[in-house]
Structure formats: structure tokens, C-alpha cells
Motif scaffolding. Sequence first.
Motif, PDB file in Angstrom:
ATOM      1  N   THR A  78      47.924  38.141 -40.254  1.00 15.84           N
ATOM      2  CA  THR A  78      49.247  38.068 -39.647  1.00 15.84           C
ATOM      3  C   THR A  78      49.246  37.044 -38.526  1.00 15.84           C
ATOM      4  O   THR A  78      48.334  37.034 -37.704  1.00 15.84           O
ATOM      5  CB  THR A  78      49.625  39.447 -39.047  1.00 15.84           C
ATOM      6  OG1 THR A  78      49.557  40.425 -40.075  1.00 15.84           O
ATOM      7  CG2 THR A  78      51.003  39.437 -38.458  1.00 15.84           C
ATOM      8  N   LYS A  80      50.932  36.166 -35.176  1.00 22.17           N
ATOM      9  CA  LYS A  80      51.761  36.732 -34.123  1.00 22.17           C
ATOM     10  C   LYS A  80      52.088  35.631 -33.134  1.00 22.17           C
ATOM     11  O   LYS A  80      51.309  34.706 -32.942  1.00 22.17           O
ATOM     12  CB  LYS A  80      51.066  37.915 -33.441  1.00 22.17           C
ATOM     13  CG  LYS A  80      50.948  39.118 -34.367  1.00 22.17           C
ATOM     14  CD  LYS A  80      50.526  40.370 -33.652  1.00 22.17           C
ATOM     15  CE  LYS A  80      50.566  41.552 -34.602  1.00 22.17           C
ATOM     16  NZ  LYS A  80      50.205  42.793 -33.926  1.00 22.17           N
ATOM     17  N   LYS A 111      53.977  47.140 -32.357  1.00 19.22           N
ATOM     18  CA  LYS A 111      53.906  45.830 -32.999  1.00 19.22           C
ATOM     19  C   LYS A 111      53.335  44.754 -32.079  1.00 19.22           C
ATOM     20  O   LYS A 111      53.187  43.611 -32.468  1.00 19.22           O
ATOM     21  CB  LYS A 111      55.292  45.410 -33.477  1.00 19.22           C
ATOM     22  CG  LYS A 111      55.817  46.317 -34.569  1.00 19.22           C
ATOM     23  CD  LYS A 111      57.166  45.875 -35.049  1.00 19.22           C
ATOM     24  CE  LYS A 111      57.650  46.829 -36.127  1.00 19.22           C
ATOM     25  NZ  LYS A 111      58.912  46.415 -36.704  1.00 19.22           N
ATOM     26  N   PHE A 137      54.624  40.259 -34.073  1.00 14.75           N
ATOM     27  CA  PHE A 137      54.671  39.794 -35.450  1.00 14.75           C
ATOM     28  C   PHE A 137      55.642  38.632 -35.642  1.00 14.75           C
ATOM     29  O   PHE A 137      56.716  38.604 -35.054  1.00 14.75           O
ATOM     30  CB  PHE A 137      55.071  40.952 -36.374  1.00 14.75           C
ATOM     31  CG  PHE A 137      55.202  40.549 -37.812  1.00 14.75           C
ATOM     32  CD1 PHE A 137      54.078  40.311 -38.575  1.00 14.75           C
ATOM     33  CD2 PHE A 137      56.449  40.394 -38.384  1.00 14.75           C
ATOM     34  CE1 PHE A 137      54.193  39.924 -39.904  1.00 14.75           C
ATOM     35  CE2 PHE A 137      56.578  40.012 -39.714  1.00 14.75           C
ATOM     36  CZ  PHE A 137      55.444  39.779 -40.466  1.00 14.75           C
TER      37      PHE A 137
END
Length: 147
Positions: A78, A80, A111, A137
Amino acid sequence: MAAKKWLESLSRIKPTLGRFSSVSLSGIHVISANHGRVLCSFCIPAYLTDAEGYWQTGAIATVMDVVGAVAIMSTEDTLKVTTDLAISFFSQAKFQEEVEIEAQTIEQKGKLTMVVVHIRKKGSKQLVAVGRLWMAFSSARPFESKL
């Protein structure tokens, strides 16, 4: 390791005025990137220094931002983005001085992920700066993008 490869690909991009992050990261050497920790070395180039020959603070912030994101990517697939960045400066690094950059994920809250980035002079281990980043995110997928 995808996170390490992504950062290494950024380090090979030729510096251009249109891409500030590539200018700030060109030549960075990734030593390791895994388990939420990234370690890099970097020799300060002339084009990232001010009139007195010291590493520009904006370039330092950019390095912290990207290396912090890579620390997170080393544990999850991911990207970020920074929602909060606080930097404390302790000393200055000069043209052609080598520094070590270490980023480590510290905390996860929903998150958000907190990363701390330390920059030290390689020889003396003198602290140059510490950055504390909260990252969230992003829908971007860095491993699929074309550089």
C-alpha cells in the motif's frame, strides 16, 4: 521486495526540474527495506544545496516523505501519503557529505500509520534531522506506475 525496488528505481531517475522528488532522491542508495524499516545512504549533491553549500530543508523533507512511505510499503502493498509531517533540525549536512537515512514504522491507528525518520551524518553519527510522519491510505499503486 517491491518497496525496495520502487525506491531504487526513483534513485536512478535523472534529476529534472519538473519532478522534485526525483531531483531529491537521485543517487540514494537503499541498504535495506523490510519489516517496516528502511535504511539508506545518500551523498549530498551540489544541486540540493543552498548558497552556503548546505542541504536544503525542502529536499530533506522530500526524502523523509518518500523513505517514510517506503517503510510502510515494506510491510504492506500500500502506498500511503503524508497527512502530517513534523521535522526537527539539529545540524546541517554539506555538499558531498554522506548521510544515513533510517525510517521505521512506529504505530498504527486505524487507517493511519506513524513513521519516524532519522537522518545522521555517516561518519560522526551526528543527528541532522528527525521527522515524524502520519500517513494514510492512497488509491495510487506505485508498483504498477510507469516511471
